[in-house]
Design an enzyme around this catalytic site. Structure first.
Site, PDB file in Angstrom:
ATOM      1  N   HIS A 152       0.836  -1.123  -0.049  1.00  0.00           N
ATOM      2  CA  HIS A 152       0.000   0.084   0.052  1.00  0.00           C
ATOM      3  C   HIS A 152       0.582   1.282   0.162  1.00  0.00           C
ATOM      4  O   HIS A 152       0.340   2.235   0.286  1.00  0.00           O
ATOM      5  CB  HIS A 152      -0.987   0.072   1.143  1.00  0.00           C
ATOM      6  CG  HIS A 152      -1.942  -1.066   1.212  1.00  0.00           C
ATOM      7  ND1 HIS A 152      -1.603  -2.376   1.954  1.00  0.00           N
ATOM      8  CD2 HIS A 152      -2.877  -1.540   0.284  1.00  0.00           C
ATOM      9  CE1 HIS A 152      -2.752  -3.156   1.761  1.00  0.00           C
ATOM     10  NE2 HIS A 152      -3.425  -2.679   0.783  1.00  0.00           N
ATOM     11  N   GLY A 153       2.185   1.091  -0.255  1.00  0.00           N
ATOM     12  CA  GLY A 153       3.098   2.380  -0.225  1.00  0.00           C
ATOM     13  C   GLY A 153       3.519   2.836   0.893  1.00  0.00           C
ATOM     14  O   GLY A 153       4.092   3.988   0.909  1.00  0.00           O
TER      15      GLY A 153
END
Length: 195
Positions: A152-153
Site C-alpha cells: 500500500h505504499g
C-alpha cells in the site's frame, strides 16, 4: 602362525575390524544424541534466540533472517545516513518513537533506534496490514534509503520510523537484541539481560 597354533595376523585383523565397527556405531549413536541438544526449527520459531554475523555486512547492505516467525532486517548504515536521521523529523509521523503503540526496548535510543548507530535491527513487518517491506538504498528523489512496503505504499526511514502521508501509522518494531561481540548480534536476548 605362532608356536601354539594361533594366527596372530588374523587375530589383529579381527581386533581392528571389530574396533572400527564399534567406533562407527558409537559415532552413529552420538551424532543424533548431540543434535538433540540443538534447538529445533519449531523451538526457534517459538522464540529461541537467533545469532546474526554482521562482520561482512557493508554500508548500505542488509541481512534478512527470521525470529519467532517474523522477518528481521539487519542493516548497516553509513555515518552519513545516520547523520541525516536528525533532519527527518518534519517528514515523519512519530520521529521520537513516543506513540504508545511503538514497540521497542527501553535501551534503544529514539533517534537511531539502535544500540550502535551504524547497525539497525528491525522487524520487517509493515505496521499497516502486515506486509513485508523491502529495504531500499533510495526510496525516491530526495529521500535516502529506508523501507518501502509494496502492498500500500508505506515508507519508513533508515531508523524504521514511518513517513507522514502513508497508510502505516506506527514505526517498525525493534526486537529485543544484544551484542555477543563486535561482529555477532543475538536477536531475542535483551541488551540489559546480556552478560
Amino acid at each position: 602362525m605362532s608356536k601354539d597354533g594361533v594366527d596372530n595376523g588374523r587375530r589383529r585383523f579381527l581386533l581392528w575390524s571389530t574396533s572400527a565397527v564399534g567406533a562407527a556405531g558409537a559415532v552413529g549413536i552420538a551424532v543424533p544424541f548431540v543434535k538433540s541438544w540443538l534447538p529445533s526449527a519449531r523451538a526457534q520459531a517459538a522464540g529461541a534466540p537467533v545469532e546474526v554475523d554482521v562482520s561482512k555486512l557493508k554500508e548500505g547492505q542488509s541481512i534478512k533472517t527470521a525470529w519467532r516467525g517474523k522477518p528481521i532486517f539487519v542493516v548497516k548504515r553509513s555515518p552519513n545516513s545516520v547523520n541525516e536521521l536528525e533532519g527527518m523529523a518534519d517528514k515523519l509521523k512519530d520521529p521520537k518513537s513516543e506513540k504508545p503503540d511503538t514497540l521497542q526496548p527501553g535501551y534503544i535510543g529514539t533517534l537511531t533506534r539502535s544500540i550502535k548507530d551504524d547497525i539497525l535491527v528491525v522487524v520487517g513487518i509493515c505496521t499497516h496490514l502486515g506486509c513485508v517491506p523491502q529495504h531500499k538504498k533510495e526510496l525516491s528523489a530526495g529521500e535516502n534509503g529506508g523501507f518501502f512496503c509494496p502492498c500500500h505504499g508505506s515508507k519508513f526511514d533508515l531508523a524504521g520510523r514511518v513517513y507522514s502521508g502513508v497508510p502505516a501509522s506506527n514505526n517498525l518494531e525493534i526486537p529485543p537484541y544484544s551484542y555477543i561481540n563486535d561482529n555477532t548480534i543475538m536477536i531475542g536476548v535483551d541488551q540489559e539481560g546480556a552478560a
